[in-house]
Design a protein around this motif. Structure first.
Motif, mmCIF file in Angstrom:
data_model
loop_
_atom_site.group_PDB
_atom_site.id
_atom_site.type_symbol
_atom_site.label_atom_id
_atom_site.label_comp_id
_atom_site.label_asym_id
_atom_site.label_seq_id
_atom_site.Cartn_x
_atom_site.Cartn_y
_atom_site.Cartn_z
ATOM 1 N N ASP A 199 6.651 0.978 8.499
ATOM 2 C CA ASP A 199 6.060 1.887 7.521
ATOM 3 C C ASP A 199 5.566 1.173 6.269
ATOM 4 O O ASP A 199 5.234 1.828 5.274
ATOM 5 C CB ASP A 199 7.081 2.960 7.117
ATOM 6 C CG ASP A 199 7.508 3.802 8.302
ATOM 7 O OD1 ASP A 199 6.650 4.095 9.153
ATOM 8 O OD2 ASP A 199 8.698 4.154 8.380
ATOM 9 N N ALA A 200 5.521 -0.143 6.296
ATOM 10 C CA ALA A 200 5.133 -0.913 5.117
ATOM 11 C C ALA A 200 3.681 -0.627 4.735
ATOM 12 O O ALA A 200 2.802 -0.559 5.595
ATOM 13 C CB ALA A 200 5.322 -2.399 5.364
ATOM 14 N N LYS A 201 3.457 -0.443 3.475
ATOM 15 C CA LYS A 201 2.125 -0.247 2.909
ATOM 16 C C LYS A 201 2.100 -0.933 1.553
ATOM 17 O O LYS A 201 3.131 -1.207 0.951
ATOM 18 C CB LYS A 201 1.835 1.241 2.676
ATOM 19 C CG LYS A 201 1.733 2.074 3.909
ATOM 20 C CD LYS A 201 0.326 2.064 4.422
ATOM 21 C CE LYS A 201 0.186 3.081 5.536
ATOM 22 N NZ LYS A 201 -0.433 2.546 6.695
ATOM 23 N N ILE A 202 0.923 -1.175 1.060
ATOM 24 C CA ILE A 202 0.744 -1.677 -0.291
ATOM 25 C C ILE A 202 0.257 -0.510 -1.142
ATOM 26 O O ILE A 202 -0.606 0.258 -0.724
ATOM 27 C CB ILE A 202 -0.275 -2.836 -0.318
ATOM 28 C CG1 ILE A 202 0.227 -4.004 0.525
ATOM 29 C CG2 ILE A 202 -0.571 -3.277 -1.735
ATOM 30 C CD1 ILE A 202 1.530 -4.601 0.075
ATOM 31 N N LEU A 203 0.812 -0.367 -2.309
ATOM 32 C CA LEU A 203 0.421 0.696 -3.217
ATOM 33 C C LEU A 203 -0.526 0.127 -4.261
ATOM 34 O O LEU A 203 -0.134 -0.718 -5.062
ATOM 35 C CB LEU A 203 1.660 1.288 -3.896
ATOM 36 C CG LEU A 203 1.416 2.384 -4.914
ATOM 37 C CD1 LEU A 203 0.720 3.576 -4.255
ATOM 38 C CD2 LEU A 203 2.731 2.808 -5.538
#
Length: 104
Positions: free
Chosen positions: A75-79
């Protein structure tokens, strides 16, 4: 990596043209089986801070990972946060809270 990969990652300024930097990143990602993590928030991470027609925005910053890492953090994302007092947006990672592959 401080480059954009395609025309959708650039707003205004000179038209997109593939450069050695963008080609090098694309080749590296393909050869190493790396993929972009994706992001939430504004598309563009850099601005030249000019007003009006001289304003240019680009998505220069990105995070990439290999398949093993993405399995550990599915579920890793960059904000991408709004740009304030700089020409780059801050973009902290958001990792998954649990590891689905972890053995207890």
């Amino acid at each position: 990596f401080n480059t954009f990969l395609n025309s959708s990652e650039k707003l205004e300024g000179r038209p997109f043209a593939s450069t050695s930097s963008s080609s090098g990143l694309r080749n590296f990602m393909d050869e190493a089986s790396f993929a972009g993590l994706g992001y939430n928030g504004p598309c563009y991470t850099w601005t030249n801070n000019r007003i009006g027609q001289g304003n240019i925005n680009e998505r220069l910053d990105r995070a990439i990972a290999n398949p093993q890492w993405t399995l550990l953090h599915p579920d890793a994302k960059i904000l991408h946060l709004p740009i304030h007092n700089s020409d780059h947006s801050p973009h902290p990672p958001k990792l998954s809270k649990t590891n689905p592959n972890k053995q207890n």
